[in-house]
Design an enzyme around this catalytic site. Structure first.
Site, PDB file in Angstrom:
ATOM      1  N   HIS A  34       3.265   2.399   1.688  1.00 20.83           N
ATOM      2  CA  HIS A  34       3.511   2.599   3.555  1.00 20.83           C
ATOM      3  C   HIS A  34       4.815   2.103   3.716  1.00 20.83           C
ATOM      4  CE1 HIS A  34      -1.199   3.077   3.860  1.00 20.83           C
ATOM      5  NE2 HIS A  34      -0.860   4.200   3.748  1.00 20.83           N
TER       6      HIS A  34
ATOM      7  N   ASN B 247       0.711  -1.275   0.185  1.00 21.53           N
ATOM      8  CA  ASN B 247       0.112   0.196   0.179  1.00 21.53           C
ATOM      9  C   ASN B 247       1.053   1.614  -0.019  1.00 21.53           C
ATOM     10  OD1 ASN B 247      -1.853  -1.552   0.453  1.00 21.53           O
ATOM     11  ND2 ASN B 247      -2.212  -1.963   2.740  1.00 21.53           N
TER      12      ASN B 247
ATOM     13  N   CYS C   5       4.378   6.790   8.199  1.00 25.25           N
ATOM     14  CA  CYS C   5       4.963   7.598   7.153  1.00 25.25           C
ATOM     15  C   CYS C   5       5.350   7.058   5.520  1.00 25.25           C
ATOM     16  CB  CYS C   5       6.838   7.315   6.921  1.00 25.25           C
ATOM     17  SG  CYS C   5       7.929   7.814   6.395  1.00 25.25           S
TER      18      CYS C   5
END
Lengths: 363, 420
Positions: A265, A263, A300
């Site tokens: 991430h 995803n 993040c």
């Protein structure tokens, strides 16, 4: 008419037919694009059973558990409440100390956690979601990770990691690990982590509702079992926020492609690497990491730029004599406080704490 | 006996019963005459017989309990001559079911990037439970199995090329260790250590036919050969443990360097004696790809990525950046749309200079044939990794990419066709 050449093909087909007939919904469990779910769905399709045995979709602990175990050198323990797996340390997982890096250990913990979830039938996209969670678009996210390593394994060592999870009230769940040296059973590390539930669409945290809790609690020990049973242990310590100016810093860290999950991430273990980036060379050369505690505050993204800040705890304490590398009680542990924040807006991503012991003398 | 049986199960057995065990011993193994490319095509064509052969293979093992899966025991009953069993008396409609199942499986495979892992016999687990590896083929080849772990998977659910290269590195080291030639550190034989020499890789080529996914077990074979007078070649062949299908081929070239002077060195006689006995006389698994490429710099590059710095975990025991990490950096400057829609089919790397912890690197990529080629077919890229500020070249590279779903369509033709 069945000729001699056919029986095996037929038998095989018969096996498969049996499974497809009785496992109609297995694919729907994992068809969404989740990392690592393929193996699970395929497994139920190719369940190896005698032709007449019906296959039950939901009872995965029995037949499926065995298959996953064989494939992965890991297995649920006899009571089904924890999971053990063995891993061999590979040469590229070894760092400058000729021993496994803490990131390798963290990766293995994540791997065994995922395999545990998979072996009890949860899909694994890194988040071990139950059926209800998937329906509600909920995922687990780590809120705290605490790892203690007493002796680092070397190349070709085999470690055995046992893991289990338990509920933590309404808020979340805890997963614990014990790392042993397989050759002599010595405990070489322990770890614990806290997980909370988040809606994957809104990215907001959510309380665990009863249905979900019931779904996974059956696989957790009922009695309290802690990797860190001792009172006031480090895994419970609150971590203060490191304020500017920090003693050491490394700025402008950027996620690499390999750091991103499906995803996009940043994966949990990458943060460990970032935290360690701002440790000064002198410490890296003379000490090895004994403990690391990380509180994950904000995720993040792939296009973030991160600053890593570090200060030694003794320099932060007012009133000590400011000697950076030894604790007053002589334990010879160096302790550091860390902060990872977004370069642009200064928002905190993680905060952490590490303890370092002097490297063992070379033999 | 056990070893033969294991080999029997690892390679698709296209011939029928009695001599398949013997054949596969040769089939997998006569190293001297193997043509890796030939082997590759054999594997492909025998995919068609997969379902049947896997079912038969354990029967070869004459019923000894080498961890044969429960389901296959049923097959044992069937094939080891119990003529009037329940299964033999099934009416013909079972063939129809088989056909339906076959079709369903084909569709399933396309949807889910199926990887047959559940059909893998367990013999591997018993022979080499932790993947320590062992020397095979009369001492010339080192073979090690790797189970693909979850953190080795990239965003597209397959093992990353770095994972594959890590496995290659691991088997190389284990080969040397197993042969008793691991001197101090990871790069020298005892005679080399005495002379302050260590191996340095100059070139690496990796050709990937299919990427394994999480939970797959791959078998990596590696061997060494002479390469000219003063360098050594190390080749690898990576197979899917269950099917024997070749997943990856790789070839690398090594020269000797003096630690102190940092100059290249001839192979001293004592070292030659140590290592020559392991040299295999086969052609390289990959044809050498040495096309002259245009000069690549900031002006000619299509994409540039600056500020790449090694982290602590990128360093090996000598505090040098581990070879495999370069691949990650090179790919950092590959355009996002290529990385998202294409998979790396091959990569060729020429190592020029080493890099340490405090180096700051720049990664440049140029699409040969321009951006237009992104829309169709195979993409060809040229790469350069160098020190920032126009500094020294660290690695030069060349990559070829194919559309991500190409393999799925290829496999339709090789699907089990036996429906009776």
């Amino acid at each position: 008419m069945l000729s001699r050449g056919l029986p095996t093909a037929t038998a095989a087909a018969y096996n498969d037919v049996t499974t497809t007939c009785t496992v109609p919904n297995s694919r729907s469990v994992d068809i969404s694009s989740r990392r690592r779910s393929n193996g699970f769905a395929c497994k139920s399709l190719y369940r190896k059973c005698a032709p007449v045995m019906a296959v039950k979709t939901d009872e995965r602990v029995g037949v499926d558990g065995t298959l996953a175990d064989r494939l992965r050198m890991g297995s649920l323990t006899e009571d089904g409440l924890s999971y053990k797996e063995r891993f061999i340390i590979r040469c590229y997982e070894v760092g400058i100390n000729k021993t496994a890096t803490v990131e390798t250990i963290a990766n293995l913990l994540q791997e065994v956690g995922g395999n545990h979830a998979q072996s009890v039938g949860f899909s694994t996209d890194g988040f071990a979601t139950t059926t209800t969670m998937r329906k509600l678009h909920l995922i687990w996210v780590t809120s705290r990770m605490h790892i203690e390593i007493y002796r680092y394994p070397a190349w070709s060592d085999v470690v055995e990691i046992e893991t289990w999870c338990q509920g933590e009230g309404r808020i979340g769940t805890r997963r614990d690990w014990i790392i042993k040296d397989h050759s002599n059973g010595e405990v070489i590390g322990r770890a614990t982590s806290k997980w909370v539930m988040m809606n994957s669409d809104t990215r907001r945290l959510q309380k665990v509702n009863d249905d979900i809790r019931d779904e996974y609690l059956i696989y957790c020990p009922k009695a309290l079992r802690l990797a860190f049973p001792e009172e006031n242990n480090n895994s419970l310590k609150k971590i203060a926020k490191l304020e500017d100016p920090a003693e050491y810093s490394t700025l402008g860290l950027v996620p690499r492609r390999a750091d991103l999950d499906m995803n996009r991430h940043v994966n949990n273990v990458t943060y460990i690497g970032w935290v360690l980036e701002s440790i000064p060379q002198e410490v890296i050369d003379t000490h090895e990491l004994q403990t690391i505690t990380l509180d994950y505050r904000r995720e993040c993204q792939h296009d973030d730029v991160v600053d890593s800040l570090t200060s030694s705890e003794s320099s932060l304490l007012k009133g000590t004599n400011g000697c950076a590398y030894s604790k007053p009680d002589g334990e010879n542990l160096s302790q550091f406080l860390h902060l990872l924040r977004s370069s642009g807006d200064g928002l905190e991503l993680n905060r952490g704490r590490t303890e370092w012991r002097k490297k063992p003398a070379k033999k | 006996m056990v070893a033969t049986a294991a080999t029997a199960s690892l390679f698709p057995i296209s011939s029928s019963q009695p001599d398949s065990a013997k054949n596969s011993g040769k089939h997998g193994g006569s190293f001297g005459n193997v043509d890796p490319r030939g082997l590759k095509s054999k594997s492909r064509s025998s995919n068609g017989l997969q379902v049947k052969t896997n079912a038969q293979a354990p029967a070869k093992v004459n019923g000894t309990r080498i961890g044969v899966m429960d389901g296959l025991k049923t097959d044992d009953n069937v094939t080891s001559g119990a003529p009037r069993t329940f299964i033999n008396q099934l009416p013909d409609w079972s063939m129809l079911l088989a056909a339906i199942t076959t079709i369903f499986l084909a569709a399933e495979k396309q949807w889910m990037m199926l990887d047959w892992k559940t059909k893998r016999p367990d013999m591997l687990a018993d022979l080499d439970p932790f993947g320590f590896g062992r020397i095979v083929e009369d001492g010339f080849v080192f073979r090690q199995n790797f189970s693909i772990r979850s953190y080795e998977i990239g965003a597209d659910r397959t093992a990353s090329v770095e994972t594959l290269m890590n496995h290659l590195q691991e088997t190389a080291l284990n080969h040397v260790k197993n042969a008793g030639l691991l001197g101090d550190g990871f790069g020298s034989t005892p005679e080399m250590s005495k002379r302050n020499l260590f191996w340095v890789v100059t070139k690496m080529q990796v050709l990937v036919d299919r990427y394994p996914t999480w939970g797959d077990v791959v078998q990596v074979d590696t061997w060494v050969a002479a390469s000219g007078k003063n360098s050594m070649r190390r080749d690898w062949l990576v197979r899917d443990c269950k099917t024997g299908e070749i997943l990856t081929r790789a070839s690398s070239n090594w020269v000797m360097m003096n630690k102190v002077t940092r100059r290249l060195s001839k192979i001293p006689d004592e070292v030659r004696t140590e290592i020559e006995q392991y040299f295999v006389d086969t052609p390289p698994v990959i044809d050498d790809d040495s096309i002259k490429l245009p000069k690549l710099d900031e002006h000619t590059a299509d994409h540039v990525r600056n500020g790449l710095t090694p982290k602590w975990s990128d360093l090996d025991v000598n505090q040098h950046v581990n070879n495999v990490k370069y691949v990650g950096w090179i790919l950092e400057s590959a355009p996002q749309r290529v990385v998202e829609n294409y998979e790396l089919a091959s990569i060729t790397l020429e190592y020029r200079r080493e890099c340490m912890k405090d180096s700051v690197l720049q990664s440049l990529t140029s699409l040969l044939g321009g951006d237009a080629t992104v829309a169709t077919g195979v993409i060809d890229c040229q790469h350069l990794l160098r020190l920032e500020g126009g500094g020294g070249e660290i690695v030069k590279g060349r990559t070829k990419w194919r559309p991500k779903y190409a393999n799925r369509f290829k496999n339709i033709n090789h699907f089990p066709t036996e429906s009776g």
